[in-house]
Scaffold this active site. Sequence first.
Site, mmCIF file in Angstrom:
data_model
loop_
_atom_site.group_PDB
_atom_site.id
_atom_site.type_symbol
_atom_site.label_atom_id
_atom_site.label_comp_id
_atom_site.label_asym_id
_atom_site.label_seq_id
_atom_site.Cartn_x
_atom_site.Cartn_y
_atom_site.Cartn_z
ATOM 1 N N HIS A 20 36.498 20.360 -8.301
ATOM 2 C CA HIS A 20 36.722 19.303 -9.287
ATOM 3 C C HIS A 20 38.059 19.463 -10.012
ATOM 4 O O HIS A 20 38.515 18.537 -10.674
ATOM 5 C CB HIS A 20 35.574 19.321 -10.303
ATOM 6 C CG HIS A 20 34.993 17.974 -10.605
ATOM 7 N ND1 HIS A 20 35.261 16.832 -9.875
ATOM 8 C CD2 HIS A 20 34.131 17.568 -11.591
ATOM 9 C CE1 HIS A 20 34.589 15.805 -10.384
ATOM 10 N NE2 HIS A 20 33.910 16.224 -11.430
ATOM 11 N N TYR A 66 36.773 17.868 -20.844
ATOM 12 C CA TYR A 66 35.778 17.799 -19.773
ATOM 13 C C TYR A 66 35.952 16.463 -19.059
ATOM 14 O O TYR A 66 36.402 15.469 -19.636
ATOM 15 C CB TYR A 66 34.336 18.038 -20.237
ATOM 16 C CG TYR A 66 34.112 19.497 -20.574
ATOM 17 C CD1 TYR A 66 33.891 20.429 -19.569
ATOM 18 C CD2 TYR A 66 34.190 19.944 -21.888
ATOM 19 C CE1 TYR A 66 33.732 21.773 -19.854
ATOM 20 C CE2 TYR A 66 34.031 21.288 -22.193
ATOM 21 C CZ TYR A 66 33.806 22.204 -21.171
ATOM 22 O OH TYR A 66 33.664 23.532 -21.452
ATOM 23 N N ASN A 114 33.599 10.346 -12.447
ATOM 24 C CA ASN A 114 33.434 10.132 -13.888
ATOM 25 C C ASN A 114 34.744 10.177 -14.663
ATOM 26 O O ASN A 114 34.891 9.500 -15.682
ATOM 27 C CB ASN A 114 32.444 11.147 -14.468
ATOM 28 C CG ASN A 114 31.026 10.855 -14.021
ATOM 29 O OD1 ASN A 114 30.676 9.710 -13.775
ATOM 30 N ND2 ASN A 114 30.210 11.882 -13.894
#
Length: 199
Positions: A20, A66, A114
């Site tokens: 990620h 995040y 996301n």
Amino acid sequence: MIKLIVGLGNPGAEYTATRHNAGFWLIDQLAREAGTTLRDERRFHGFYAKARLHGEEVHLLEPQTYMNRSGQSVVALAQFFKILPDQILVAHDELDLPPGTVKLKLGGGSGGHNGLKDITAHLSSQQYWRLRIGIGHPRDLIPESARAGAKPDVANFVLKPPRREEQDVIDASIERALAVMPMVVKGELDRATMQLHRN
């Protein structure tokens, strides 16, 4: 002309080597090439540097919010420097491309990512550039005979480091992306896209 290059990832040492964080890997390389250091910049909720890349001034950003709140960081910087969506390039991990593949594109949906989803919401626009760094999909690791009923765990997959052979080809794809950066920062994005997609 690209004025802001954003790399997506999660903050913290435990995520550094995970799939990620492929976007962070690209930004780290760009900062090294420019001889600059990213510093914690609270007003932008991320690590930030102003760099001179191939004769052009470019802002580099690694949001530290995040992944699912990346837009907060991107919009803070874009508003401060009056940067338009189509002057932004977001480098991110891409499940739908195999490791070793890297593609440029303008606009489009989030593809379930996301980070992209949040950036689109905060910018109120999909019209920003994406550098899609292929990491593969967990279904590719399941033998074809067993794929029919299998439910691959995507969340677990992206938060794990790539296997050695995957890491090698991902690193090579980032090198290819770095090779087209002179065109990218000068606004020759169609040319950069053609060169990148030829390889």
